[in-house]
Write an enzyme that holds these catalytic residues in place. Structure first.
Site, PDB file in Angstrom:
ATOM      1  N   ALA A  62     -65.314 -79.125 -50.986  1.00  0.00           N
ATOM      2  CA  ALA A  62     -66.341 -78.754 -50.130  1.00  0.00           C
ATOM      3  C   ALA A  62     -66.343 -77.583 -49.296  1.00  0.00           C
ATOM      4  O   ALA A  62     -65.157 -76.935 -49.296  1.00  0.00           O
ATOM      5  CB  ALA A  62     -66.661 -79.919 -49.107  1.00  0.00           C
ATOM      6  N   GLY A 108     -64.299 -82.596 -52.503  1.00  0.00           N
ATOM      7  CA  GLY A 108     -65.641 -82.855 -53.026  1.00  0.00           C
ATOM      8  C   GLY A 108     -65.780 -82.720 -54.546  1.00  0.00           C
ATOM      9  O   GLY A 108     -66.668 -83.413 -55.181  1.00  0.00           O
ATOM     10  N   GLU A 111     -64.712 -85.765 -56.201  1.00  0.00           N
ATOM     11  CA  GLU A 111     -65.867 -86.906 -55.858  1.00  0.00           C
ATOM     12  C   GLU A 111     -66.876 -86.811 -56.889  1.00  0.00           C
ATOM     13  O   GLU A 111     -67.692 -87.697 -57.348  1.00  0.00           O
ATOM     14  CB  GLU A 111     -65.987 -86.906 -54.228  1.00  0.00           C
ATOM     15  CG  GLU A 111     -64.959 -87.223 -53.460  1.00  0.00           C
ATOM     16  CD  GLU A 111     -65.514 -86.964 -51.995  1.00  0.00           C
ATOM     17  OE1 GLU A 111     -65.478 -88.297 -51.355  1.00  0.00           O
ATOM     18  OE2 GLU A 111     -65.813 -85.938 -51.648  1.00  0.00           O
ATOM     19  N   GLU A 131     -58.039 -84.307 -48.443  1.00  0.00           N
ATOM     20  CA  GLU A 131     -58.672 -84.136 -47.027  1.00  0.00           C
ATOM     21  C   GLU A 131     -57.874 -84.598 -45.894  1.00  0.00           C
ATOM     22  O   GLU A 131     -57.855 -83.837 -44.671  1.00  0.00           O
ATOM     23  CB  GLU A 131     -59.928 -85.160 -46.942  1.00  0.00           C
ATOM     24  CG  GLU A 131     -61.144 -84.493 -47.766  1.00  0.00           C
ATOM     25  CD  GLU A 131     -61.094 -85.018 -49.202  1.00  0.00           C
ATOM     26  OE1 GLU A 131     -62.039 -84.627 -49.998  1.00  0.00           O
ATOM     27  OE2 GLU A 131     -60.148 -85.365 -49.530  1.00  0.00           O
TER      28      GLU A 131
END
Length: 257
Positions: A62, A108, A111, A131
């Site tokens: 992200a 991300g 993901e 994370e």
């Protein structure tokens, strides 16, 4: 130029993440990906989709700098729900979606890859959910998809250590369908897609309707709890320190142990 480019050839749609240098999943990228999915889902020519990243990485995660600029817990919970909804949309598509992963699929990025139905991973690629290294937790359903794919014990180890795994380990754990030689993930994904597009669209849609039942009701509840906790931890003292350390390229000094 769009942050996600679309090309269609031989009934295969290729979605290319194009936000150098790391294809970080900023709000711009997520919105562009959603718009491209609109095009792909409504195009009867398309029978399979391949997602890959331009440049050095599939996606290194992200956009932490963007996320850290503003917002409170409710904003970040809403952000998590938005990302979850987009990735659920990919997983729920009635057209097969293949991730061609090179370089890195982290945070991300992983993901997103886990939301795809099939994952081809190049030798040398690194995959992980780091994370907790920033005092955060995954927010785009990573806490739910990773255990479902690799098992709770391995998922816990990957997330708690923040250490990425190799392509071969991803294959051994069931996170990768196959490992491609370096520089060949996209080619292998396209070759696989070419086999899939020969199948009946009616039977493929029916298959995906059946596969949807493999998700338990607890999965939806788990995503809701993830979004809630994502918002909570994002405004903790440790998250502020972790993000600052990430931006300053140093080891974080967490206060809450």
């Amino acid at each position: 130029m769009s942050a996600v480019q679309l090309s269609i050839k031989d009934r295969i749609a290729i979605l290319t993440l194009n936000r150098p240098p790391a294809n970080a999943l900023s709000s711009e990228v997520l919105e562009a990906l959603s718009a491209r999915l609109d095009e792909v889902e409504g195009d009867e020519r398309v029978k399979a989709v391949v997602i890959h990243g331009d440049g050095r990485f599939f996606s290194a995660g992200a956009d932490i700098k963007e996320f850290a600029e503003s917002g409170d817990s409710a904003d970040f919970s809403a952000l998590a729900k938005k990302g979850q909804a987009l990735f659920n949309r990919i997983e729920s598509m009635k057209k097969p979606v293949i991730a061609a992963i090179h370089g890195a699929a982290l945070g991300g990025g992983l993901e997103l890859a886990m939301a795809c139905h099939i994952r081809i991973v190049e030798e040398g690629a690194k995959l992980g959910l780091p994370e907790l290294q920033l005092g955060l937790i995954p927010g785009f359903a990573g806490t739910q998809r990773l255990p479902r794919i690799v098992g709770v014990a391995r998922a816990a180890e990957m997330m708690l250590t923040s250490e990425p795994i190799s392509a071969q380990e991803a294959y051994q754990f069931g996170l990768a369908n196959r490992v491609a030689a370096e520089g060949r993930a996209l080619e292998e994904a396209l070759n696989l897609a070419a086999k899939i597009v020969e199948k009946s669209a009616v039977s493929v849609r029916a298959l995906f309707e059946c596969l949807a039942y493999a998700r338990s009701s607890a999965y939806e509840a788990g995503m809701a709890k993830e979004a809630e906790n994502f918002g909570k931890v994002f405004r903790s003292r440790d998250a502020e320190e972790g993000i600052r350390a990430f931006i300053e390229k140093r080891k974080p000094n967490f206060l809450d142990h």
